[in-house]
Design a protein around this motif. Structure first.
Motif, PDB file in Angstrom:
ATOM      1  N   GLY A   1     -19.258  -9.354   0.987  1.00  0.00           N
ATOM      2  CA  GLY A   1     -20.668  -9.078   0.722  1.00  0.00           C
ATOM      3  C   GLY A   1     -21.323  -8.437   1.930  1.00  0.00           C
ATOM      4  O   GLY A   1     -20.687  -8.156   2.944  1.00  0.00           O
ATOM      5  N   SER A   2     -22.626  -8.220   1.818  1.00  0.00           N
ATOM      6  CA  SER A   2     -23.349  -7.486   2.861  1.00  0.00           C
ATOM      7  C   SER A   2     -24.164  -8.368   3.794  1.00  0.00           C
ATOM      8  O   SER A   2     -24.804  -7.868   4.709  1.00  0.00           O
ATOM      9  CB  SER A   2     -24.272  -6.463   2.201  1.00  0.00           C
ATOM     10  N   GLU A   3     -24.152  -9.668   3.598  1.00  0.00           N
ATOM     11  CA  GLU A   3     -25.007 -10.575   4.373  1.00  0.00           C
ATOM     12  C   GLU A   3     -24.790 -10.450   5.886  1.00  0.00           C
ATOM     13  O   GLU A   3     -25.745 -10.334   6.656  1.00  0.00           O
ATOM     14  CB  GLU A   3     -24.754 -12.015   3.925  1.00  0.00           C
ATOM     15  N   GLU A   4     -23.562 -10.464   6.337  1.00  0.00           N
ATOM     16  CA  GLU A   4     -23.274 -10.397   7.766  1.00  0.00           C
ATOM     17  C   GLU A   4     -23.687  -9.045   8.342  1.00  0.00           C
ATOM     18  O   GLU A   4     -24.271  -8.971   9.431  1.00  0.00           O
ATOM     19  CB  GLU A   4     -21.791 -10.660   8.017  1.00  0.00           C
ATOM     20  N   ALA A   5     -23.400  -7.960   7.632  1.00  0.00           N
ATOM     21  CA  ALA A   5     -23.771  -6.620   8.099  1.00  0.00           C
ATOM     22  C   ALA A   5     -25.290  -6.488   8.186  1.00  0.00           C
ATOM     23  O   ALA A   5     -25.814  -5.919   9.146  1.00  0.00           O
ATOM     24  CB  ALA A   5     -23.183  -5.556   7.184  1.00  0.00           C
ATOM     25  N   LYS A   6     -26.008  -7.006   7.198  1.00  0.00           N
ATOM     26  CA  LYS A   6     -27.472  -6.967   7.241  1.00  0.00           C
ATOM     27  C   LYS A   6     -28.003  -7.778   8.412  1.00  0.00           C
ATOM     28  O   LYS A   6     -28.964  -7.374   9.074  1.00  0.00           O
ATOM     29  CB  LYS A   6     -28.063  -7.471   5.929  1.00  0.00           C
ATOM     30  N   ALA A   7     -27.381  -8.899   8.687  1.00  0.00           N
ATOM     31  CA  ALA A   7     -27.797  -9.718   9.832  1.00  0.00           C
ATOM     32  C   ALA A   7     -27.562  -8.979  11.146  1.00  0.00           C
ATOM     33  O   ALA A   7     -28.377  -9.058  12.073  1.00  0.00           O
ATOM     34  CB  ALA A   7     -27.052 -11.054   9.824  1.00  0.00           C
TER      35      ALA A   7
END
Length: 133
Positions: free
Chosen positions: A74-80
């Motif tokens: 998913g994108s959660e870590e990249a967004k963080a």
């Protein structure tokens, strides 16, 4: 004239590695050029476009690209990572080797999956104006 590009890179890397939020995410993995076996997540410095400024005593305008690389599902870590880079550098004064930023702004962020589906990228673009001190 001093080397504005290298001075800004040096100051940015130091600030990014010292930032507690970003450090918790990438654990100090901020690279100019990551090795082929770099452990994710990490942040890499990419393109740097620069041009001298003639007005108001000179300086150098720089446009930089930083890329976060994640293998988190998913994108959660990249967004963080994008948010942490922006919070760390946006409107911050940095200095190294006789050069400092008079302006530093995050101008763009994009989070997207890699074509192979195994990584997610967080691209943050910055605009800096540096001057000699």
């Amino acid at each position: 004239m001093r080397d504005h590009e290298s001075a800004l890179q040096k100051a940015m890397v130091a600030a990014l590695k010292a930032d507690p939020t970003l450090s918790a995410l990438v654990q100090g993995r901020v690279f100019d050029q990551p090795g082929p076996d770099a452990t994710c997540p990490y942040l890499t410095l990419g393109r740097c476009e620069s041009r001298p400024l003639a007005a108001d005593g000179g300086g150098v305008e720089q446009r930089l690209t930083l890329t976060g690389v994640s293998r988190f599902a998913g994108s959660e870590e990249a967004k963080a990572m994008a948010a942490a880079v922006r919070a760390c550098l946006h409107e911050t004064t940095l200095a190294a080797d006789g050069v400092r930023t008079s302006t530093l702004r995050a101008t763009f962020a994009d989070v997207f999956p890699a074509g192979d589906g195994r990584r997610t990228y967080a691209v943050v673009r910055l605009r800096a104006v540096t001057e000699e001190i």
